[in-house]
Structure formats: C-alpha cells, structure tokens
Design a protein around this motif. Sequence first.
Motif, PDB file in Angstrom:
ATOM      1  N   GLY A  91       0.795  -7.079 -50.105  1.00 43.06           N
ATOM      2  CA  GLY A  91       2.233  -7.269 -49.948  1.00 43.06           C
ATOM      3  C   GLY A  91       2.617  -7.977 -48.668  1.00 43.06           C
ATOM      4  O   GLY A  91       3.780  -7.955 -48.265  1.00 43.06           O
ATOM      5  N   LEU A  92       1.655  -8.624 -48.018  1.00 43.69           N
ATOM      6  CA  LEU A  92       1.931  -9.355 -46.787  1.00 43.69           C
ATOM      7  C   LEU A  92       2.500 -10.722 -47.149  1.00 43.69           C
ATOM      8  O   LEU A  92       2.133 -11.308 -48.163  1.00 43.69           O
ATOM      9  CB  LEU A  92       0.647  -9.477 -45.963  1.00 43.69           C
ATOM     10  CG  LEU A  92       0.008  -8.120 -45.627  1.00 43.69           C
ATOM     11  CD1 LEU A  92      -1.363  -8.301 -45.012  1.00 43.69           C
ATOM     12  CD2 LEU A  92       0.914  -7.302 -44.732  1.00 43.69           C
ATOM     13  N   GLY A  93       3.406 -11.234 -46.324  1.00 42.77           N
ATOM     14  CA  GLY A  93       4.113 -12.460 -46.653  1.00 42.77           C
ATOM     15  C   GLY A  93       3.565 -13.682 -45.964  1.00 42.77           C
ATOM     16  O   GLY A  93       2.879 -13.592 -44.944  1.00 42.77           O
ATOM     17  N   ASN A  94       3.878 -14.846 -46.527  1.00 42.17           N
ATOM     18  CA  ASN A  94       3.542 -16.139 -45.928  1.00 42.17           C
ATOM     19  C   ASN A  94       2.072 -16.201 -45.494  1.00 42.17           C
ATOM     20  O   ASN A  94       1.763 -16.613 -44.372  1.00 42.17           O
ATOM     21  CB  ASN A  94       4.485 -16.431 -44.757  1.00 42.17           C
ATOM     22  CG  ASN A  94       4.480 -17.886 -44.358  1.00 42.17           C
ATOM     23  OD1 ASN A  94       4.123 -18.761 -45.135  1.00 42.17           O
ATOM     24  ND2 ASN A  94       4.870 -18.156 -43.116  1.00 42.17           N
ATOM     25  N   VAL A  95       1.160 -15.774 -46.361  1.00 39.24           N
ATOM     26  CA  VAL A  95      -0.266 -15.701 -46.036  1.00 39.24           C
ATOM     27  C   VAL A  95      -0.875 -17.102 -46.047  1.00 39.24           C
ATOM     28  O   VAL A  95      -0.741 -17.854 -47.011  1.00 39.24           O
ATOM     29  CB  VAL A  95      -1.018 -14.792 -47.028  1.00 39.24           C
ATOM     30  CG1 VAL A  95      -2.505 -14.774 -46.716  1.00 39.24           C
ATOM     31  CG2 VAL A  95      -0.442 -13.388 -47.017  1.00 39.24           C
ATOM     32  N   ARG A  96      -1.527 -17.422 -44.928  1.00 41.54           N
ATOM     33  CA  ARG A  96      -2.226 -18.703 -44.784  1.00 41.54           C
ATOM     34  C   ARG A  96      -3.530 -18.455 -44.055  1.00 41.54           C
ATOM     35  O   ARG A  96      -3.724 -17.403 -43.454  1.00 41.54           O
ATOM     36  CB  ARG A  96      -1.358 -19.686 -43.994  1.00 41.54           C
ATOM     37  CG  ARG A  96      -0.057 -20.029 -44.707  1.00 41.54           C
ATOM     38  CD  ARG A  96       0.919 -20.825 -43.863  1.00 41.54           C
ATOM     39  NE  ARG A  96       1.412 -20.002 -42.766  1.00 41.54           N
ATOM     40  CZ  ARG A  96       1.429 -20.370 -41.481  1.00 41.54           C
ATOM     41  NH1 ARG A  96       1.014 -21.556 -41.113  1.00 41.54           N
ATOM     42  NH2 ARG A  96       1.892 -19.558 -40.550  1.00 41.54           N
ATOM     43  N   SER A  97      -4.415 -19.436 -44.092  1.00 40.15           N
ATOM     44  CA  SER A  97      -5.684 -19.297 -43.373  1.00 40.15           C
ATOM     45  C   SER A  97      -5.999 -20.591 -42.641  1.00 40.15           C
ATOM     46  O   SER A  97      -5.409 -21.632 -42.908  1.00 40.15           O
ATOM     47  CB  SER A  97      -6.817 -18.939 -44.336  1.00 40.15           C
ATOM     48  OG  SER A  97      -6.975 -19.947 -45.313  1.00 40.15           O
ATOM     49  N   TYR A  98      -6.929 -20.481 -41.702  1.00 41.28           N
ATOM     50  CA  TYR A  98      -7.348 -21.649 -40.929  1.00 41.28           C
ATOM     51  C   TYR A  98      -8.860 -21.645 -40.823  1.00 41.28           C
ATOM     52  O   TYR A  98      -9.444 -20.650 -40.387  1.00 41.28           O
ATOM     53  CB  TYR A  98      -6.723 -21.623 -39.531  1.00 41.28           C
ATOM     54  CG  TYR A  98      -7.122 -22.812 -38.691  1.00 41.28           C
ATOM     55  CD1 TYR A  98      -6.524 -24.051 -38.894  1.00 41.28           C
ATOM     56  CD2 TYR A  98      -8.102 -22.710 -37.729  1.00 41.28           C
ATOM     57  CE1 TYR A  98      -6.898 -25.155 -38.143  1.00 41.28           C
ATOM     58  CE2 TYR A  98      -8.483 -23.795 -36.970  1.00 41.28           C
ATOM     59  CZ  TYR A  98      -7.880 -25.022 -37.180  1.00 41.28           C
ATOM     60  OH  TYR A  98      -8.259 -26.107 -36.445  1.00 41.28           O
TER      61      TYR A  98
END
Length: 182
Positions: A34-41
């Motif tokens: 339920g975490l928002g705006n998930v991105r990775s690098y």
Amino acid sequence: MTTTTTYIAFLRAINVGGRTVRMERLRALFAELGLGNVRSYIQSGNVFFSTDEPDRAALTARIEEHLERSLGYPVPVLLRTVDEVAGLLAAEPFRGVEVTPDVRLVIAFLSEPLPAELALPHRSVKGDVEVLGADPGAAYVVVHLQDGKWVTKEMFGKQYRGAVTSRFLHTTERILAAARKS
C-alpha cells in the motif's frame, strides 16, 4: 492532519550472491504494502516510495517481513527520508579526501549506531578501510582498493551487530536526485 513522507529504502542482499530480483518485482512488492509512488533506481536495491505511516520502525519491520516472505530470504531495509540523505550529503563528510584511482568514497547506511567504543577515525587492520566519522544512521568510509579490489568485508570490527548496506558517494548522490523527481 496526515503528513506524507518520501522514503528511500536502501536494501541489502538484492542482486548479490546469486539472489536476483528484477526491479519490476521489487516495486510490485512495495506496492503490495500500500505504499505510494513506488520507484526504483539501478539494480542494487534502492526503492523510493511515499507513505503517511508515522512509525518508521514498524514500517521497516513490515517491509522486511513482506520481502522475506515473498523472496524467501531476509532483506535488511534501511529507510531514510529524502531530507535525511540530502542533509548527510550537504555535510560533505569526505571534504578534503583526495580521490585517486585506488580510493572509493562510501556511505554505509546503518540500522543502529556504531558502538561507542569504536574510536573514530577508525582504520581496519589491513589498512584498506578508514571510517572517517559517523552519525546514528550512517558511517563515512574511505576504501583503499588493493589490487583494484575492495578486500575487507568488516568495516566496523566484530562488535557491530547491526545491518549495513553501502553505496558509493556518487551513487548516493544519483539516488537522491532520482528520488527527488516526481
């Protein structure tokens, strides 16, 4: 009033030692919570997300439990806010250190502060790792490569029992820049 915080999750044990996790899968695991705006690098376990969950320790435990259950092995998670990472970089912890082809500047993210008995600056027995300083959440390490390799695995001596994951200074700067993008 609810406050939303953007975190950078520095993960240990992602895409090393034969444990491969595609970033799409990793982002999906964070989104399942339920975490928002998930991105990775890059592929080394750096995930950005937003949440209004106020208890960082509980959030960390929840992420670690979900990752272990889903991936089948423990993944230490070291959460830092974007502002915290910006602050440690702004402090210029490596000011005055000469970078050469055999020197790497490393930020070691810590799950707990270094032991009080570890006098800083600290140099490893082999002389290849020098801990210049630390705050409760990070240590600032100069690595002196030996034959082009980082030999020492133990930066803080055997007395440190916490989890550690390290990123090169230039990588940390890029992670912060990527986390700031919306």
